[in-house]
Design an enzyme around this catalytic site. Structure first.
Site, PDB file in Angstrom:
ATOM      1  N   ARG A 166       0.833  -1.213   0.000  1.00  0.00           N
ATOM      2  CA  ARG A 166       0.000   0.000   0.000  1.00  0.00           C
ATOM      3  C   ARG A 166       0.867   1.264   0.000  1.00  0.00           C
ATOM      4  O   ARG A 166       0.577   2.239   0.692  1.00  0.00           O
ATOM      5  CB  ARG A 166      -0.933   0.028   1.219  1.00  0.00           C
ATOM      6  CG  ARG A 166      -1.970  -1.092   1.268  1.00  0.00           C
ATOM      7  CD  ARG A 166      -3.025  -0.909   0.196  1.00  0.00           C
ATOM      8  NE  ARG A 166      -4.156  -1.803   0.374  1.00  0.00           N
ATOM      9  CZ  ARG A 166      -4.206  -3.061  -0.094  1.00  0.00           C
ATOM     10  NH1 ARG A 166      -3.185  -3.572  -0.769  1.00  0.00           N
ATOM     11  NH2 ARG A 166      -5.283  -3.800   0.103  1.00  0.00           N
ATOM     12  N   SER A 240     -10.648  -0.801   3.156  1.00  0.00           N
ATOM     13  CA  SER A 240      -9.956  -0.926   4.441  1.00  0.00           C
ATOM     14  C   SER A 240      -9.612   0.465   4.958  1.00  0.00           C
ATOM     15  O   SER A 240      -8.987   1.243   4.247  1.00  0.00           O
ATOM     16  CB  SER A 240      -8.652  -1.710   4.274  1.00  0.00           C
ATOM     17  OG  SER A 240      -8.922  -3.001   3.781  1.00  0.00           O
ATOM     18  N   GLU A 336      -5.470   4.076   6.145  1.00  0.00           N
ATOM     19  CA  GLU A 336      -5.088   3.750   4.777  1.00  0.00           C
ATOM     20  C   GLU A 336      -5.454   4.882   3.809  1.00  0.00           C
ATOM     21  O   GLU A 336      -4.618   5.306   3.026  1.00  0.00           O
ATOM     22  CB  GLU A 336      -5.756   2.421   4.381  1.00  0.00           C
ATOM     23  CG  GLU A 336      -4.952   1.587   3.418  1.00  0.00           C
ATOM     24  CD  GLU A 336      -4.877   2.225   2.068  1.00  0.00           C
ATOM     25  OE1 GLU A 336      -3.751   2.548   1.635  1.00  0.00           O
ATOM     26  OE2 GLU A 336      -5.919   2.407   1.433  1.00  0.00           O
TER      27      GLU A 336
HETATM   28  N1  EPU Z   1     -10.611 -11.065  10.204  1.00  0.00           N
HETATM   29  C1  EPU Z   1     -11.184 -10.925  11.452  1.00  0.00           C
HETATM   30  N2  EPU Z   1     -12.290 -10.129  11.574  1.00  0.00           N
HETATM   31  C2  EPU Z   1     -12.847  -9.482  10.518  1.00  0.00           C
HETATM   32  C3  EPU Z   1     -12.268  -9.645   9.233  1.00  0.00           C
HETATM   33  C4  EPU Z   1     -11.150 -10.436   9.109  1.00  0.00           C
HETATM   34  O1  EPU Z   1     -10.716 -11.472  12.434  1.00  0.00           O
HETATM   35  O2  EPU Z   1     -13.826  -8.768  10.690  1.00  0.00           O
HETATM   36  C5  EPU Z   1      -9.420 -11.900  10.052  1.00  0.00           C
HETATM   37  C6  EPU Z   1      -9.658 -12.994   9.014  1.00  0.00           C
HETATM   38  O3  EPU Z   1     -10.149 -14.125   9.615  1.00  0.00           O
HETATM   39  C7  EPU Z   1      -8.307 -13.197   8.411  1.00  0.00           C
HETATM   40  C8  EPU Z   1      -7.618 -11.858   8.562  1.00  0.00           C
HETATM   41  O4  EPU Z   1      -8.368 -11.111   9.510  1.00  0.00           O
HETATM   42  O5  EPU Z   1      -7.565 -14.148   9.120  1.00  0.00           O
HETATM   43  C9  EPU Z   1      -7.453 -11.135   7.249  1.00  0.00           C
HETATM   44  O6  EPU Z   1      -8.733 -10.830   6.711  1.00  0.00           O
HETATM   45  P1  EPU Z   1      -8.994 -10.696   5.128  1.00  0.00           P
HETATM   46  O7  EPU Z   1      -8.504 -11.900   4.432  1.00  0.00           O
HETATM   47  O8  EPU Z   1     -10.432 -10.316   4.956  1.00  0.00           O
HETATM   48  O9  EPU Z   1      -8.046  -9.533   4.635  1.00  0.00           O
HETATM   49  P2  EPU Z   1      -7.556  -8.169   5.279  1.00  0.00           P
HETATM   50  O10 EPU Z   1      -6.131  -8.308   5.664  1.00  0.00           O
HETATM   51  O11 EPU Z   1      -8.514  -7.708   6.334  1.00  0.00           O
HETATM   52  C10 EPU Z   1      -6.649  -7.199   3.028  1.00  0.00           C
HETATM   53  C11 EPU Z   1      -6.712  -5.910   2.273  1.00  0.00           C
HETATM   54  C12 EPU Z   1      -8.016  -5.825   1.479  1.00  0.00           C
HETATM   55  C13 EPU Z   1      -8.067  -7.002   0.517  1.00  0.00           C
HETATM   56  C14 EPU Z   1      -7.981  -8.303   1.329  1.00  0.00           C
HETATM   57  C15 EPU Z   1      -7.900  -9.520   0.434  1.00  0.00           C
HETATM   58  C16 EPU Z   1      -5.420  -4.263   3.506  1.00  0.00           C
HETATM   59  C17 EPU Z   1      -5.448  -3.029   4.354  1.00  0.00           C
HETATM   60  N3  EPU Z   1      -6.616  -4.765   3.164  1.00  0.00           N
HETATM   61  O12 EPU Z   1      -7.673  -7.171   4.017  1.00  0.00           O
HETATM   62  O13 EPU Z   1      -7.958  -4.625   0.720  1.00  0.00           O
HETATM   63  O14 EPU Z   1      -9.255  -6.984  -0.243  1.00  0.00           O
HETATM   64  O15 EPU Z   1      -6.782  -8.295   2.136  1.00  0.00           O
HETATM   65  O16 EPU Z   1      -6.638  -9.578  -0.173  1.00  0.00           O
HETATM   66  O17 EPU Z   1      -4.355  -4.719   3.138  1.00  0.00           O
HETATM   67  C18 EPU Z   1      -8.510  -2.297   0.749  1.00  0.00           C
HETATM   68  O18 EPU Z   1      -7.304  -2.071   0.752  1.00  0.00           O
HETATM   69  O19 EPU Z   1      -9.364  -1.369   0.743  1.00  0.00           O
HETATM   70  C19 EPU Z   1      -8.981  -3.677   0.802  1.00  0.00           C
HETATM   71  C20 EPU Z   1     -10.267  -4.010   0.929  1.00  0.00           C
END
Ligand code: EPU
Length: 342
Positions: A166, A240, A336
């Site tokens: 990012r 995010s 972000e």
């Molecule tokens: N999780 C929780 N609670 C929640 C949501 C998620 O505990 O409410 C846990 C999940 O179980 C998982 C971990 O957190 O183990 C990661 O969750 P997820 O796979 O949904 O991805 P993220 O790290 O929360 C990132 C990006 C997203 C992107 C997804 C998929 C960032 C800041 N965000 O989210 O990007 O779509 O991975 O690759 O890096 C964005 O940047 O706007 C965005 C949506």
């Protein structure tokens, strides 16, 4: 022909959080060749300048006292075809998801995992958008931008963009001066899929697909996103709201000793990236609503505007989330989106 600017423009429909804000002037840009004249004129008048694409990564914390350049340029051009490889240049104003769908339809592969990301093509290199195991930089050939400070056109190679998680040169050395007008991608005509990301693997398995095609990956990514992330057209949000924190090895080991179940992934040079969504979720914020500002009920990392939230409502909620994560885990979360007027 340069379209006339709109004075005292309402920006509510120009930002996906639908926050109320106004700009002194909103100037549509339909031809990148107009930028030198437009920006010279603004600089002569000492007017602040903001470049806006889809408005999906910005928080208008106040009215904007200058001119907002609204990038609306269009066009997709095949530059080079060599063996299985194609280089395709895309105008900054093209909507990102439409471009991903177009590339898939033309048999140019690589961007399927980045389907349904809101925003425009020109904004994508700024934060090096990434999802489901793929980042923009993996398929970037070069970026063309107008440098308002040196008054010259720049052509940055993928390496020149210094992309990180990012992050890129456009958030650092070139922040506030480079206006991206064209992004060129290197894609392949040989079907190639990447589906290691857990959510994506699960979705493909649920569909009974063992050997996914690029179309299968595109469809699965769209389904996962629709199930977890709110559609900004229906519920205001900026994706995010915080970056996933990246901790040096020692701090990461300490956090994991206290919380062995914290989801984490190896990052560059031994540091470790933690899931901000999990940290926020553990502090009990998921689904919380305070007035019209809230935390999404299926993704704790996404702040939402249920209707009439102000920037102060949203930023107040964000600050309280940061404070509670710091208290409980000793981790500082960084926003972000770009926050204006703070
Ligand atoms: N999780 C929780 N609670 C929640 C949501 C998620 O505990 O409410 C846990 C999940 O179980 C998982 C971990 O957190 O183990 C990661 O969750 P997820 O796979 O949904 O991805 P993220 O790290 O929360 C990132 C990006 C997203 C992107 C997804 C998929 C960032 C800041 N965000 O989210 O990007 O779509 O991975 O690759 O890096 C964005 O940047 O706007 C965005 C949506």
């Amino acid at each position: 022909m340069i379209q006339p600017a709109i004075s005292d423009a309402d920006l509510r429909d120009c930002n996906t959080l639908h926050l109320p804000a106004r700009a002194a002037r909103l100037q549509p840009v339909d031809d990148a060749a107009d930028l030198p004249a437009l920006t010279d004129d603004l600089q002569r008048r000492g007017e602040p300048l903001l470049v806006l694409g889809g408005g999906s990564n910005i928080v208008f914390g106040a009215d904007f006292p200058g001119t907002v350049l609204h990038m609306r340029t269009r066009g997709i051009e095949l530059l080079v075809r060599s063996g299985d490889s194609v280089t395709v240049a895309v105008a900054a104003g093209e909507p990102w998801h439409d471009w991903v769908a177009c590339a898939l339809a033309r048999g140019w592969h690589g961007l399927e995992n980045l389907a349904l990301i809101p925003g425009t093509v020109g904004a994508a290199p700024v934060q090096n958008i990434g999802a489901y195991g793929v980042e923009l930089i993996d398929h970037l050939d070069h970026v063309v931008a107008w440098d308002t400070a040196d008054r010259r056109w720049l052509r940055l190679s993928a390496a020149d963009c210094r992309a990180g998680y990012r992050d890129s040169i456009f958030k650092n050395e070139l922040a506030g001066r480079a206006i991206i007008t064209r992004v060129a991608f290197r894609l392949t005509t040989r079907p190639e899929v990447r589906c290691d990301y857990a959510d994506l693997r699960r979705e493909l398995a649920a569909r009974g697909i063992a050997e996914p095609t690029p179309q299968d990956v595109f469809d699965a990514v769209c389904a996962v996103r629709r199930a977890k992330l709110p559609d900004p057209a229906v519920l205001g949000n900026a994706g995010s709201f915080f970056r996933n924190p990246v901790l040096p090895a020692a701090a990461a080991a300490q956090l994991l000793e206290a919380h062995p179940d914290a989801p984490h992934y190896p990052a560059a040079d031994g540091s470790i990236k933690f899931a901000a969504a999990w940290l926020i979720d553990q502090c009990g914020w998921k689904g919380i609503r305070r007035g019209d500002a809230g935390v999404h009920e299926r993704q704790a990392l996404v702040l939402v505007n249920h209707g009439n939230a102000s920037a102060a409502d949203l930023l107040g909620l964000a600050a309280d989330i940061q404070a509670s994560v710091r208290r409980r885990f000793g981790v500082a979360l960084e926003p972000e989106p770009l926050i204006l007027g703070r």
